[in-house]
Motif scaffolding. Structure first.
Motif, PDB file in Angstrom:
ATOM      1  N   ARG A 156       0.822  -1.211   0.000  1.00  0.00           N
ATOM      2  CA  ARG A 156       0.000   0.000   0.000  1.00  0.00           C
ATOM      3  C   ARG A 156       0.858   1.264   0.000  1.00  0.00           C
ATOM      4  O   ARG A 156       0.540   2.244  -0.673  1.00  0.00           O
ATOM      5  CB  ARG A 156      -0.920  -0.028   1.223  1.00  0.00           C
ATOM      6  CG  ARG A 156      -2.009  -1.080   1.144  1.00  0.00           C
ATOM      7  CD  ARG A 156      -2.564  -1.431   2.523  1.00  0.00           C
ATOM      8  NE  ARG A 156      -3.244  -0.317   3.145  1.00  0.00           N
ATOM      9  CZ  ARG A 156      -4.564  -0.088   3.058  1.00  0.00           C
ATOM     10  NH1 ARG A 156      -5.329  -0.900   2.353  1.00  0.00           N
ATOM     11  NH2 ARG A 156      -5.109   0.941   3.678  1.00  0.00           N
ATOM     12  N   ARG A 157       1.980   1.236   0.735  1.00  0.00           N
ATOM     13  CA  ARG A 157       2.848   2.423   0.775  1.00  0.00           C
ATOM     14  C   ARG A 157       3.550   2.645  -0.550  1.00  0.00           C
ATOM     15  O   ARG A 157       3.707   3.795  -0.993  1.00  0.00           O
ATOM     16  CB  ARG A 157       3.875   2.263   1.905  1.00  0.00           C
ATOM     17  CG  ARG A 157       4.686   3.543   2.143  1.00  0.00           C
ATOM     18  CD  ARG A 157       3.783   4.632   2.668  1.00  0.00           C
ATOM     19  NE  ARG A 157       4.489   5.918   2.798  1.00  0.00           N
ATOM     20  CZ  ARG A 157       4.507   6.867   1.864  1.00  0.00           C
ATOM     21  NH1 ARG A 157       3.875   6.678   0.709  1.00  0.00           N
ATOM     22  NH2 ARG A 157       5.136   8.007   2.062  1.00  0.00           N
TER      23      ARG A 157
ATOM     24  N   ALA B 109       1.146   4.236  -2.864  1.00  0.00           N
ATOM     25  CA  ALA B 109       0.953   5.653  -2.536  1.00  0.00           C
ATOM     26  C   ALA B 109       2.098   6.503  -3.077  1.00  0.00           C
ATOM     27  O   ALA B 109       1.876   7.616  -3.562  1.00  0.00           O
ATOM     28  CB  ALA B 109       0.827   5.815  -1.023  1.00  0.00           C
TER      29      ALA B 109
ATOM     30  N   THR C 179      -4.748  -0.882  -2.466  1.00  0.00           N
ATOM     31  CA  THR C 179      -5.227   0.429  -2.033  1.00  0.00           C
ATOM     32  C   THR C 179      -4.052   1.270  -1.538  1.00  0.00           C
ATOM     33  O   THR C 179      -3.304   0.840  -0.669  1.00  0.00           O
ATOM     34  CB  THR C 179      -6.264   0.279  -0.905  1.00  0.00           C
ATOM     35  OG1 THR C 179      -7.356  -0.531  -1.365  1.00  0.00           O
ATOM     36  CG2 THR C 179      -6.788   1.646  -0.482  1.00  0.00           C
TER      37      THR C 179
ATOM     38  N   ASP D 256      -2.008   3.859   0.518  1.00  0.00           N
ATOM     39  CA  ASP D 256      -2.125   4.318   1.895  1.00  0.00           C
ATOM     40  C   ASP D 256      -0.784   4.924   2.299  1.00  0.00           C
ATOM     41  O   ASP D 256       0.240   4.235   2.322  1.00  0.00           O
ATOM     42  CB  ASP D 256      -2.490   3.157   2.825  1.00  0.00           C
ATOM     43  CG  ASP D 256      -2.836   3.616   4.238  1.00  0.00           C
ATOM     44  OD1 ASP D 256      -2.486   4.756   4.583  1.00  0.00           O
ATOM     45  OD2 ASP D 256      -3.444   2.828   4.976  1.00  0.00           O
TER      46      ASP D 256
ATOM     47  N   GLY E 299      -4.356   3.873   7.682  1.00  0.00           N
ATOM     48  CA  GLY E 299      -4.807   5.216   7.372  1.00  0.00           C
ATOM     49  C   GLY E 299      -6.322   5.266   7.353  1.00  0.00           C
ATOM     50  O   GLY E 299      -6.984   4.334   6.926  1.00  0.00           O
TER      51      GLY E 299
ATOM     52  N   THR F 105      -8.333   6.978   5.503  1.00  0.00           N
ATOM     53  CA  THR F 105      -8.893   6.970   4.157  1.00  0.00           C
ATOM     54  C   THR F 105      -7.801   6.623   3.173  1.00  0.00           C
ATOM     55  O   THR F 105      -6.617   6.811   3.460  1.00  0.00           O
ATOM     56  CB  THR F 105      -9.476   8.352   3.787  1.00  0.00           C
ATOM     57  OG1 THR F 105      -8.434   9.332   3.891  1.00  0.00           O
ATOM     58  CG2 THR F 105     -10.624   8.721   4.698  1.00  0.00           C
ATOM     59  N   PRO F 106      -8.137   6.128   1.993  1.00  0.00           N
ATOM     60  CA  PRO F 106      -7.120   5.912   0.969  1.00  0.00           C
ATOM     61  C   PRO F 106      -6.471   7.231   0.581  1.00  0.00           C
ATOM     62  O   PRO F 106      -6.962   8.315   0.906  1.00  0.00           O
ATOM     63  CB  PRO F 106      -7.923   5.304  -0.192  1.00  0.00           C
ATOM     64  CG  PRO F 106      -9.163   4.772   0.424  1.00  0.00           C
ATOM     65  CD  PRO F 106      -9.462   5.666   1.586  1.00  0.00           C
ATOM     66  N   SER F 107      -5.372   7.106  -0.153  1.00  0.00           N
ATOM     67  CA  SER F 107      -4.623   8.293  -0.551  1.00  0.00           C
ATOM     68  C   SER F 107      -5.508   9.264  -1.319  1.00  0.00           C
ATOM     69  O   SER F 107      -6.243   8.881  -2.212  1.00  0.00           O
ATOM     70  CB  SER F 107      -3.427   7.890  -1.421  1.00  0.00           C
ATOM     71  OG  SER F 107      -2.799   9.029  -1.944  1.00  0.00           O
TER      72      SER F 107
END
Length: 438
Positions: free
Chosen positions: A366-367, A370, A413, A415, A421, A423-425
């Motif tokens: 996820r990171r 993002a 997703t 994040d 988090g 909310t998503p990015s």
């Protein structure tokens, strides 16, 4: 002394923990003579509360105390550095820890206090010299405060977030120095292989022990090439390993700079440094991330902290002009060629290994997404193809790893916190949306 020897000496001084404490030795010799010379102008508490015997005990206590501080500091610090190097990466030892000024100057204060108290005790006679005895007493109080500060400072310094932030700051400064101008689409589109099409007229081989190229004196190379009206091409890049017999320079023209002079323009070392190596900061932070992702350590949150700084560096370098491989004279003629990393090099270094070792972890997947989506938003359009290719590779990797659709959706997703988090990015890439390129 040639430039390369001077550069190596300067780098050694910057990364030497012992040098400042050693300077305390001659400083003490000068300071105690000045103190006795001007002791009548020194004003202290009167009457002095201790006699000769009390002053001797006080000075002996200060000597014992500062000696204990020195032994404890060096012993515990060396152990802590080795542990931090093993848990994060050994490359942080010389680049960040040994060159820390707070540690060096604090130890220097301990040594100076120890010597001054010893010298004062040796000169103490039948009458107590209040002015002189007061100086080591004051230094002793300062040493206690400095020791308490050093314990707190070292504990904060050795945290992963502090290490990656410090490396990121130094990497940003190097990038700004190596790539001083901002990126433009025209410069990127006209970037070509700078090497002349003709075969070199002379090749200079490296002779010596195997080493790493850590720095280049580009201005001096330009001056030498201009004097001989030749083109000097450095074959390896900064950070490359060279062994004896490998090509070091390719020369084009009828007259050439002297081989011995050319070689003094290159500084060699046993390992890469952050001073001119634009990708080494990325390398250190990526090493910290993938070590945190190893099965033995299994610390993905530390890897997320490292990715935070990688995002910062990648977006910073993506806005710079990365075509500074050729150096021209004032007339616009090619004189020096020194290759530097391009955009694809930075992108692959940032994502490839972390994706390989960490895509199976939700935080990392996820990171990384993002970072890619943020880069697609804020970087110029001509930087997008490499990021889009990495995003496609990440999706293919996740599709191989996650069998359940729910897990795959979670991993895909974006994040900025990795996982958790709210909310998503909010900067997810939307096709057709203009990017911020300034």
């Amino acid at each position: 002394m040639g430039w390369n020897r001077w550069y190596s000496l300067k780098s050694y001084v910057k990364s030497s923990l012992w040098l400042v404490p050693f300077i305390a030795l001659p400083l003490y010799v000068v300071a105690i003579r000045i103190a006795y010379l001007f002791k009548q102008w020194l004003i202290w508490i009167e009457p002095w509360p201790w006699g000769v015997a009390g002053s001797q005990r006080l000075l002996e206590t200060i000597i014992t105390m500062t000696l204990t501080f020195v032994v404890f500091t060096f012993g515990s610090l060396l152990v802590a550095i080795q542990i931090a190097g093993g848990q994060l990466t050994p490359r942080i030892i010389a680049t960040t820890l040994l060159s820390d000024n707070a540690i060096r100057f604090t130890v220097g204060l301990f040594i100076f206090t120890l010597l001054f108290a010893t010298g004062t005790l040796a000169r103490l006679e039948t009458d107590t010299d209040r002015a002189i005895v007061g100086i080591p007493v004051l230094l002793g109080f300062l040493s206690i405060a400095a020791f308490l500060y050093l314990i707190d400072y070292a504990a904060r310094l050795l945290r992963p977030v502090s290490i990656v932030l410090r490396v990121s700051e130094e990497g940003r400064a190097v990038i700004e120095d190596v790539y001083p101008t901002m990126a433009t689409e025209e410069a990127d589109a006209t970037a070509t292989d700078p090497r002349p099409s003709a075969r070199p007229d002379k090749v200079i081989l490296y002779r010596g022990r195997p080493a790493i190229i850590v720095a280049i004196n580009k201005n001096a190379l330009l001056t030498l090439a201009e004097k001989t009206q030749s083109v000097v091409e450095l074959v390896p890049r900064i950070g490359d390993f060279v062994a004896s017999g490998e090509p070091l320079f390719r020369l084009y023209g009828s007259r050439f700079p002297e081989e011995s002079v050319l070689k003094t323009m290159i500084a060699f070392g046993p390992e890469r440094t952050l001073e001119q190596d634009a990708t080494f900061a990325f390398r250190i932070i990526v090493d910290i991330a993938i070590k945190a992702l190893s099965k033995a350590i299994n610390d993905p949150t530390t890897a997320v902290l490292a990715i935070d700084q990688l995002q910062r560096l990648l977006c910073f370098v993506g806005k710079r002009n990365l075509t500074r491989e050729t150096i021209l004279n004032q007339s616009g003629e090619l004189r020096v060629i020194c290759r530097t990393p391009d955009w694809e090099d930075f992108v692959k270094l940032t994502f490839s290994e972390i994706r390989l070792y960490g895509a199976e972890n939700f935080q990392i997947a996820r990171r990384l997404r993002a970072v890619l989506e943020y880069g697609l938003q804020v970087l110029p359009d001509f930087r997008r193809p490499a990021l889009e290719a990495e995003l496609a590779l990440l999706d293919r990797r996740l599709a191989q790893l996650y069998e359940f659709p729910e897990d795959l959706e979670l991993a895909q997703t974006a994040d900025s916190q990795g996982l958790g988090g709210s909310t998503p990015s909010t900067l997810r890439f939307l096709p057709g949306k203009p990017s911020v390129s300034q």
